[in-house]
Design a protein around this motif. Structure first.
Motif, PDB file in Angstrom:
ATOM      1  N   ILE A   1      15.602  20.261 -47.128  1.00  0.00           N
ATOM      2  CA  ILE A   1      15.803  20.827 -45.801  1.00  0.00           C
ATOM      3  C   ILE A   1      16.738  19.907 -45.039  1.00  0.00           C
ATOM      4  O   ILE A   1      16.432  18.729 -44.832  1.00  0.00           O
ATOM      5  N   ALA A   2      17.894  20.430 -44.642  1.00  0.00           N
ATOM      6  CA  ALA A   2      18.847  19.670 -43.830  1.00  0.00           C
ATOM      7  C   ALA A   2      18.529  19.948 -42.365  1.00  0.00           C
ATOM      8  O   ALA A   2      18.796  21.033 -41.856  1.00  0.00           O
ATOM      9  N   SER A   3      17.939  18.961 -41.700  1.00  0.00           N
ATOM     10  CA  SER A   3      17.534  19.093 -40.296  1.00  0.00           C
ATOM     11  C   SER A   3      18.319  18.083 -39.478  1.00  0.00           C
ATOM     12  O   SER A   3      18.365  16.901 -39.816  1.00  0.00           O
ATOM     13  N   GLN A   4      18.930  18.544 -38.386  1.00  0.00           N
ATOM     14  CA  GLN A   4      19.755  17.634 -37.600  1.00  0.00           C
ATOM     15  C   GLN A   4      18.938  16.515 -36.969  1.00  0.00           C
ATOM     16  O   GLN A   4      19.443  15.423 -36.757  1.00  0.00           O
ATOM     17  N   ILE A   5      17.670  16.802 -36.635  1.00  0.00           N
ATOM     18  CA  ILE A   5      16.871  15.821 -35.904  1.00  0.00           C
ATOM     19  C   ILE A   5      15.577  15.519 -36.670  1.00  0.00           C
ATOM     20  O   ILE A   5      15.119  16.294 -37.495  1.00  0.00           O
ATOM     21  N   MET A   6      14.996  14.348 -36.388  1.00  0.00           N
ATOM     22  CA  MET A   6      13.911  13.785 -37.181  1.00  0.00           C
ATOM     23  C   MET A   6      12.648  14.628 -37.095  1.00  0.00           C
ATOM     24  O   MET A   6      12.222  15.049 -36.023  1.00  0.00           O
ATOM     25  N   MET A   7      12.004  14.836 -38.251  1.00  0.00           N
ATOM     26  CA  MET A   7      10.778  15.615 -38.316  1.00  0.00           C
ATOM     27  C   MET A   7       9.541  14.729 -38.244  1.00  0.00           C
ATOM     28  O   MET A   7       8.546  15.086 -37.606  1.00  0.00           O
ATOM     29  N   ALA A   8       9.554  13.579 -38.898  1.00  0.00           N
ATOM     30  CA  ALA A   8       8.400  12.672 -38.863  1.00  0.00           C
ATOM     31  C   ALA A   8       8.195  12.130 -37.455  1.00  0.00           C
ATOM     32  O   ALA A   8       9.124  12.071 -36.648  1.00  0.00           O
ATOM     33  N   GLU A   9       6.973  11.734 -37.170  1.00  0.00           N
ATOM     34  CA  GLU A   9       6.651  11.213 -35.840  1.00  0.00           C
ATOM     35  C   GLU A   9       7.311   9.862 -35.597  1.00  0.00           C
ATOM     36  O   GLU A   9       7.406   9.019 -36.489  1.00  0.00           O
ATOM     37  N   THR A  10       7.778   9.668 -34.368  1.00  0.00           N
ATOM     38  CA  THR A  10       8.224   8.368 -33.883  1.00  0.00           C
ATOM     39  C   THR A  10       7.396   8.039 -32.648  1.00  0.00           C
ATOM     40  O   THR A  10       7.626   8.591 -31.562  1.00  0.00           O
ATOM     41  N   ASP A  11       6.404   7.183 -32.829  1.00  0.00           N
ATOM     42  CA  ASP A  11       5.583   6.730 -31.710  1.00  0.00           C
ATOM     43  C   ASP A  11       6.226   5.473 -31.140  1.00  0.00           C
ATOM     44  O   ASP A  11       6.202   4.407 -31.758  1.00  0.00           O
ATOM     45  N   LEU A  12       6.811   5.601 -29.962  1.00  0.00           N
ATOM     46  CA  LEU A  12       7.540   4.501 -29.346  1.00  0.00           C
ATOM     47  C   LEU A  12       6.632   3.526 -28.600  1.00  0.00           C
ATOM     48  O   LEU A  12       7.071   2.419 -28.262  1.00  0.00           O
ATOM     49  N   LEU A  13       5.382   3.930 -28.342  1.00  0.00           N
ATOM     50  CA  LEU A  13       4.483   3.117 -27.527  1.00  0.00           C
ATOM     51  C   LEU A  13       3.676   2.183 -28.414  1.00  0.00           C
ATOM     52  O   LEU A  13       2.916   2.628 -29.278  1.00  0.00           O
ATOM     53  N   VAL A  14       3.815   0.885 -28.199  1.00  0.00           N
ATOM     54  CA  VAL A  14       3.064  -0.101 -28.972  1.00  0.00           C
ATOM     55  C   VAL A  14       1.612  -0.099 -28.507  1.00  0.00           C
ATOM     56  O   VAL A  14       1.324  -0.176 -27.305  1.00  0.00           O
ATOM     57  N   GLY A  15       0.692   0.032 -29.445  1.00  0.00           N
ATOM     58  CA  GLY A  15      -0.720   0.037 -29.096  1.00  0.00           C
ATOM     59  C   GLY A  15      -1.246   1.435 -28.848  1.00  0.00           C
ATOM     60  O   GLY A  15      -0.736   2.419 -29.392  1.00  0.00           O
ATOM     61  N   GLU A  16      -2.273   1.537 -28.018  1.00  0.00           N
ATOM     62  CA  GLU A  16      -2.924   2.819 -27.763  1.00  0.00           C
ATOM     63  C   GLU A  16      -1.978   3.811 -27.095  1.00  0.00           C
ATOM     64  O   GLU A  16      -1.117   3.440 -26.313  1.00  0.00           O
ATOM     65  N   GLY A  17      -2.192   5.085 -27.402  1.00  0.00           N
ATOM     66  CA  GLY A  17      -1.388   6.135 -26.792  1.00  0.00           C
ATOM     67  C   GLY A  17      -0.165   6.478 -27.614  1.00  0.00           C
ATOM     68  O   GLY A  17       0.099   5.891 -28.673  1.00  0.00           O
ATOM     69  N   LYS A  18       0.597   7.463 -27.122  1.00  0.00           N
ATOM     70  CA  LYS A  18       1.789   7.946 -27.806  1.00  0.00           C
ATOM     71  C   LYS A  18       2.948   8.076 -26.828  1.00  0.00           C
ATOM     72  O   LYS A  18       2.758   8.394 -25.645  1.00  0.00           O
ATOM     73  N   GLN A  19       4.143   7.836 -27.324  1.00  0.00           N
ATOM     74  CA  GLN A  19       5.362   8.103 -26.558  1.00  0.00           C
ATOM     75  C   GLN A  19       6.399   8.606 -27.537  1.00  0.00           C
ATOM     76  O   GLN A  19       6.665   7.960 -28.553  1.00  0.00           O
ATOM     77  N   TRP A  20       7.018   9.772 -27.233  1.00  0.00           N
ATOM     78  CA  TRP A  20       7.884  10.428 -28.207  1.00  0.00           C
ATOM     79  C   TRP A  20       9.287  10.653 -27.662  1.00  0.00           C
ATOM     80  O   TRP A  20       9.515  10.644 -26.449  1.00  0.00           O
ATOM     81  N   PHE A  21      10.212  10.904 -28.588  1.00  0.00           N
ATOM     82  CA  PHE A  21      11.525  11.458 -28.243  1.00  0.00           C
ATOM     83  C   PHE A  21      11.353  12.983 -28.172  1.00  0.00           C
ATOM     84  O   PHE A  21      11.097  13.636 -29.182  1.00  0.00           O
ATOM     85  N   TYR A  22      11.525  13.563 -27.007  1.00  0.00           N
ATOM     86  CA  TYR A  22      11.274  14.998 -26.859  1.00  0.00           C
ATOM     87  C   TYR A  22      12.400  15.854 -27.427  1.00  0.00           C
ATOM     88  O   TYR A  22      12.211  17.049 -27.655  1.00  0.00           O
ATOM     89  N   ASP A  23      13.583  15.261 -27.671  1.00  0.00           N
ATOM     90  CA  ASP A  23      14.685  16.025 -28.244  1.00  0.00           C
ATOM     91  C   ASP A  23      14.507  16.257 -29.741  1.00  0.00           C
ATOM     92  O   ASP A  23      15.121  17.137 -30.310  1.00  0.00           O
ATOM     93  N   ALA A  24      13.656  15.452 -30.389  1.00  0.00           N
ATOM     94  CA  ALA A  24      13.412  15.576 -31.825  1.00  0.00           C
ATOM     95  C   ALA A  24      12.237  16.525 -32.078  1.00  0.00           C
ATOM     96  O   ALA A  24      11.697  17.137 -31.158  1.00  0.00           O
ATOM     97  N   TRP A  25      11.816  16.652 -33.348  1.00  0.00           N
ATOM     98  CA  TRP A  25      10.707  17.543 -33.679  1.00  0.00           C
ATOM     99  C   TRP A  25       9.419  17.114 -32.978  1.00  0.00           C
ATOM    100  O   TRP A  25       8.514  17.937 -32.796  1.00  0.00           O
ATOM    101  N   ASP A  26       9.303  15.834 -32.566  1.00  0.00           N
ATOM    102  CA  ASP A  26       8.129  15.402 -31.807  1.00  0.00           C
ATOM    103  C   ASP A  26       7.976  16.183 -30.504  1.00  0.00           C
ATOM    104  O   ASP A  26       6.873  16.287 -29.968  1.00  0.00           O
ATOM    105  N   GLY A  27       9.067  16.711 -29.980  1.00  0.00           N
ATOM    106  CA  GLY A  27       8.997  17.491 -28.751  1.00  0.00           C
ATOM    107  C   GLY A  27       8.627  18.948 -28.973  1.00  0.00           C
ATOM    108  O   GLY A  27       8.490  19.706 -28.006  1.00  0.00           O
ATOM    109  N   TYR A  28       8.453  19.341 -30.236  1.00  0.00           N
ATOM    110  CA  TYR A  28       8.124  20.730 -30.603  1.00  0.00           C
ATOM    111  C   TYR A  28       6.997  20.680 -31.624  1.00  0.00           C
ATOM    112  O   TYR A  28       7.104  21.195 -32.738  1.00  0.00           O
TER     113      TYR A  28
END
Length: 523
Positions: free
Chosen positions: A364-391
């Motif tokens: 599958i050729a996908s322009q944007i990343m499908m796997a999760e990117t958790d940007l927040l160190v430690g508890e909680g989550k922070q995502w790039f909303y332009d990638a699949w994490d935003g959908y």
């Protein structure tokens, strides 16, 4: 290497039929394999300016029996092209040897001013799994010679295919030196997954300054920007030596756009942005080696499609820009089940393609990343909303479906980093099953020669929160895949610099995906 199928087009609108009629002469000429135009016919036309083949040649979307051959006549490439406002006949020939003596086929196409005097010849009747050489002639001028390769036979299941994955080539950030190494590695096909050009304004401090005086908005401005990128010598050489399979991301139009929504709606009214989309998509078609199915219909272009590499691999090429909902702005928004990345029609097409695939590997050729990117160190989550994490709802639905798909592997760009990951059925559950693998290829030049120490200071603390990441790297380069029945062997190829026209390449890492065992591991 292999062949291509694609979904049938929707019924053509009057505008669509007008565009297809304009391209019909190219396809008809290719199919009829006419002889070179007589000298008397050429002499009847007024002479063309010198240097009409300044943008080189290219090929793309290989089939077992065919391939698209491309060129664009542009003696003054950075100033609209410099061609007379008339249709120009262009002769083409393709052969099984570099001297054009064996298996020779010839034909004639029309370079039309309404398409920037670009030429897309859909040659058929070729032999599968063969290397071919091709060239063009116009106004007595001869193009550089190109080299291409057809796909293997449709039902072949053995052998291997070598795929190079590239993305994100910002002219202002550096030279496109990774292509010199890619050329030496001799891939069967190059998969380019987005950000072929950047729409950013010229910068006085850039290593190589963008042409023009601002962002492109008009067709002529986009043509000039594409033409500038096409003059990079390493990119031109790679296009002339292997077929490309291309799709676009955001910078071919406007950063982070979604459907008909620009990044900054307050500054770009809807009608103005639709006009910009229309110009950007037409310029994209004019400069890419794609078939007539990609001729734009105003602010719409059909780019999602699939290509078959025999029974070895099926490649599903996505469009994650044109049909998506506007980006979320919060975690709750990212989990909204009504948001879509692909749109209903493309989503059905992809699921059907995956479930009905006869191939050993489903890419599958996908322009944007499908796997999760958790940007927040430690508890909680922070995502790039332009990638699949935003959908996330749609992404999670696909990941659950991957359990019923044979050997799914996602090939991605966008991040300007190498990010190789296991794909999990549910990233919210650390114990959920691994259902596939994803390779996010680094950039060709975007971000330039990155400060490696600063990169590791920023990203290494995030590794414990993203245990599915198998490799993280910030060098410029591309990924190289050798696809075989039992495994995919991957190399992360990098260069030491993009600040000079020459660079020293190396293999940063080797990874492997084994058939029947979801996930990826370092070798």
């Amino acid at each position: 290497m292999t062949g291509v199928t694609r979904p049938g087009p929707a019924p053509a609108s009057p505008d669509r039929r007008r565009f297809l009629t304009a391209g019909a002469a190219v396809l008809g000429a290719a199919a009829s394999a006419q002889l070179w135009l007589p000298a008397a016919a050429r002499a009847a036309e007024s002479p063309l300016p010198d240097g009409v083949f300044s943008l080189g040649v290219a090929s793309g979307d290989p089939l077992p029996d065919g391939v698209v051959l491309w060129t664009r006549l542009a003696p003054d490439p950075l100033n609209g092209g410099g061609m007379p406002d008339r249709v120009v006949p262009v002769e083409w020939e393709i052969a099984e040897d570099e001297r054009f003596a064996r298996g020779l086929r010839r034909g004639a196409a029309q370079a039309r001013p309404e398409y920037g005097h670009s030429v897309h010849v859909d040659v058929r009747g070729l032999r599968p799994g063969r290397t071919y050489w091709y060239r063009f002639r116009a106004g007595g001028q001869l193009s550089p010679t190109g080299r291409t390769r057809t796909a293997p036979p449709r039902h072949s299941s053995g052998g291997s295919v070598r795929i190079a994955l590239a993305s994100c080539q910002n002219w202002q950030h550096g030279w496109f030196t990774p292509y010199a190494d890619m050329l030496a590695q001799d891939p069967d096909v190059v998969l380019f997954v987005g950000d072929y050009i950047y729409e950013s304004v010229p910068s006085a401090t850039a290593l190589r300054r963008h042409e023009g005086t601002g962002e492109p908005y008009t067709l002529t401005q986009y043509r000039n920007r594409y033409a500038q990128y096409r003059t990079d010598p390493d990119l031109a050489a790679m296009h002339a030596n292997a077929p490309f399979v291309v799709t676009f991301d955001d910078h071919e139009v406007d950063n982070d756009f979604a459907g008909e929504i620009p990044q900054d709606p307050a500054k770009q009214p809807h009608d103005a942005f639709v006009a910009r989309l229309t110009a950007a998509y037409q310029a994209y078609y004019e400069h890419m080696p794609v078939r007539a199915t990609a001729i734009p219909n105003g602010p719409h272009i059909r780019m999602y499609r699939r290509l078959e590499f025999g029974r070895l691999a099926r490649l599903n090429v996505l469009d994650t820009r044109q049909y998506r909902s506007d980006q979320a702005t919060s975690q709750a928004g990212a989990m909204d089940p009504s948001l879509t990345m692909l749109g209903a029609e493309q989503k059905r097409w992809l699921l059907d393609s995956l479930h009905r695939s006869p191939a050993r590997w489903n890419l599958i050729a996908s322009q944007i990343m499908m796997a999760e990117t958790d940007l927040l160190v430690g508890e909680g989550k922070q995502w790039f909303y332009d990638a699949w994490d935003g959908y996330q709802a749609e992404r999670n639905e696909f990941l659950k479906e991957f359990r019923r798909v044979r050997n799914p592997v996602v090939l991605t760009g966008d991040r300007h980093l190498t990010m190789v990951s296991d794909l999990k059925e549910d990233f919210a559950d650390p114990d959920s099953a691994v259902v596939g693998a994803e390779f996010v290829g680094t950039s060709i030049s975007s971000n330039g020669d990155q400060d490696q120490a600063a990169f590791h200071r920023e990203w290494d603390p995030r590794l414990p929160d993203n245990p599915h990441w198998k490799l993280l790297d910030a060098h410029r380069g591309y990924h190289l895949f050798d696809v075989r029945r039992d495994r995919i062997d991957a190399q992360v190829r990098v260069v030491d610099t993009v600040r000079r026209p020459q660079a020293t390449p190396s293999t940063r890492a080797r990874l492997r995906v084994e058939a029947g065992r979801p996930g990826v591991h370092l070798v």
